[in-house]
Motif scaffolding. Structure first.
Motif, PDB file in Angstrom:
ATOM      1  N   ASP A 189       0.830  -1.202   0.000  1.00 51.19           N
ATOM      2  CA  ASP A 189       0.000   0.000   0.000  1.00 51.19           C
ATOM      3  C   ASP A 189       0.865   1.253   0.000  1.00 51.19           C
ATOM      4  O   ASP A 189       0.451   2.305  -0.484  1.00 51.19           O
ATOM      5  N   LYS A 234      -6.780  -4.562  -5.207  1.00 50.12           N
ATOM      6  CA  LYS A 234      -7.309  -5.847  -5.652  1.00 50.12           C
ATOM      7  C   LYS A 234      -6.839  -6.173  -7.063  1.00 50.12           C
ATOM      8  O   LYS A 234      -6.460  -7.314  -7.365  1.00 50.12           O
ATOM      9  N   LEU A 237      -3.225  -7.220  -6.941  1.00 46.16           N
ATOM     10  CA  LEU A 237      -3.072  -8.612  -6.502  1.00 46.16           C
ATOM     11  C   LEU A 237      -3.424  -9.578  -7.634  1.00 46.16           C
ATOM     12  O   LEU A 237      -2.772 -10.616  -7.806  1.00 46.16           O
ATOM     13  N   HIS A 260       2.014 -11.415   5.236  1.00 49.85           N
ATOM     14  CA  HIS A 260       1.197 -10.208   5.178  1.00 49.85           C
ATOM     15  C   HIS A 260       1.494  -9.348   6.393  1.00 49.85           C
ATOM     16  O   HIS A 260       1.845  -9.853   7.463  1.00 49.85           O
ATOM     17  N   CYS A 263      -2.820  -7.901   7.536  1.00 47.69           N
ATOM     18  CA  CYS A 263      -3.962  -7.979   6.601  1.00 47.69           C
ATOM     19  C   CYS A 263      -4.225  -9.438   6.220  1.00 47.69           C
ATOM     20  O   CYS A 263      -4.042  -9.824   5.057  1.00 47.69           O
ATOM     21  N   GLU A 265      -6.947 -11.111   5.716  1.00 45.19           N
ATOM     22  CA  GLU A 265      -7.970 -11.320   4.678  1.00 45.19           C
ATOM     23  C   GLU A 265      -7.372 -11.122   3.296  1.00 45.19           C
ATOM     24  O   GLU A 265      -7.680 -11.865   2.357  1.00 45.19           O
ATOM     25  N   ARG A 266      -6.496 -10.123   3.167  1.00 43.47           N
ATOM     26  CA  ARG A 266      -5.840  -9.867   1.883  1.00 43.47           C
ATOM     27  C   ARG A 266      -4.919 -11.025   1.520  1.00 43.47           C
ATOM     28  O   ARG A 266      -4.803 -11.404   0.349  1.00 43.47           O
ATOM     29  N   GLY A 299      -0.624  -3.454   5.589  1.00 43.96           N
ATOM     30  CA  GLY A 299      -1.352  -3.861   4.387  1.00 43.96           C
ATOM     31  C   GLY A 299      -0.509  -4.495   3.304  1.00 43.96           C
ATOM     32  O   GLY A 299      -1.044  -4.893   2.267  1.00 43.96           O
TER      33      GLY A 299
END
Length: 305
Positions: A189, A234, A237, A260, A263, A265-266, A299
């Motif tokens: 990020d 997104k 990725l 990660h 993050c 979930e990412r 992130g």
């Protein structure tokens, strides 16, 4: 005297029982030393075959070692509130020297890319100091040409080869080949920490001037390169998954590792994206420790295979 012998034998039995309960036999003929940019899975953090040599972290007046005391939440809050750039300090050669001083016959050392940190150079100097002070020993220092889970990949490969019974010389050859075939990718990020610390000097086409454009980065020979870009995290990725699928050969024989920075979930998202495109032998997701958290920032996602 008899009492001491009984206690000693009892302790030996207890250690054996603990190892048996875990379903493993610990081979102490080798040792794997990593710097703290290497994210080890939980089951290996207390394993006597591994030792993590910590780097230092500095955010203004806030200083902390990247060891078991590291608090990611607190660190990220300090970084977010600090107008300057966080910095790191590599371990001393003497610290590495003492990590090599053990009963193990073979010592394998995995460090951050020498293009990104002085940790590798300290490890090499530590080897020279060891030989001067303690004499001969098999010590191999592997420049990961990567970071984070890239180091994890090499460290666990060293363990696998040792457990398979290969000689020191054979393992060194295999590790070099394994490292050269490994792929590293990341999407962050925020690239400011890397940029301000001079780690993006080889990236000529970096277009991260707006928050919406997310470069997909990789590593070649230990130097950071730009692989692509996309608008939004997104899509970046998705781009990473596409690039990985095109570049990786014989993925079904390889382990996918993802780290990660705060993050999960990412991390699961990129894992599913990649697994939709390629088959792998196994997949492992880990959270970043201190040094990786500093460079990845809140992130950030790092992928190696």
């Amino acid at each position: 005297m008899l009492y001491c012998i009984v206690i000693w034998l009892t302790n030996i039995c207890l250690q054996g029982m603990r190892a048996a309960k875990k379903g493993m036999v610990i081979d102490m003929s080798y040792k794997i030393v990593v710097d703290s940019c290497c994210e080890l899975p939980e089951e290996y953090k207390k394993d006597a075959r591994f030792e993590i040599v910590p780097l230092g972290l500095e955010v203004g007046d806030y200083q902390v070692m990247d060891d078991e005391t590291f608090n990611q939440k607190e660190f990220l809050e300090k970084v977010a509130a600090y107008p300057g750039c966080p910095k790191s300090s590599c371990p001393s050669p003497e610290r590495y020297r003492e990590a090599y001083h053990c009963e193990a016959q073979d010592v394998f050392v995995v460090t951050l890319s020498s293009k990104l940190s002085g940790s590798h150079n300290s490890a090499v100097l530590g080897k020279n100091l060891y030989h001067e002070k303690y004499g001969d020993k098999n010590i191999y220092i592997c420049d990961s040409e990567s970071a984070s889970c890239g180091e994890t990949h090499i460290a666990l490969k060293a363990m696998e080869l040792e457990e398979a019974g290969l000689s020191f010389e054979e393992i060194v050859k295999e590790l070099d080949a394994f490292r050269d075939a490994m792929h590293t990718y990341f999407v962050l990020d925020n690239l400011e920490t890397l940029r301000k610390n001079g780690r993006l000097t080889g990236v000529k086409a970096l277009v991260a001037s707006t928050l919406s454009i997310k470069p997909v980065m990789g590593a070649i020979g230990g130097s950071i390169v730009q692989k692509g870009q996309a608008i939004g995290i997104k899509k970046a990725l998705t781009k990473l998954a596409d690039i990985l699928a095109k570049e990786v050969v014989k993925s079904e024989e390889k382990v996918l590792m993802i780290t990660h920075c705060n993050c999960p979930e990412r991390a699961e998202l990129i894992k599913s994206m990649i697994l939709d495109k390629v088959r792998v032998k196994d997949a492992l997701v880990m959270d970043t420790a201190g040094i990786s958290s500093m460079y990845a920032n809140d992130g950030g996602i790092i992928v190696t295979i």
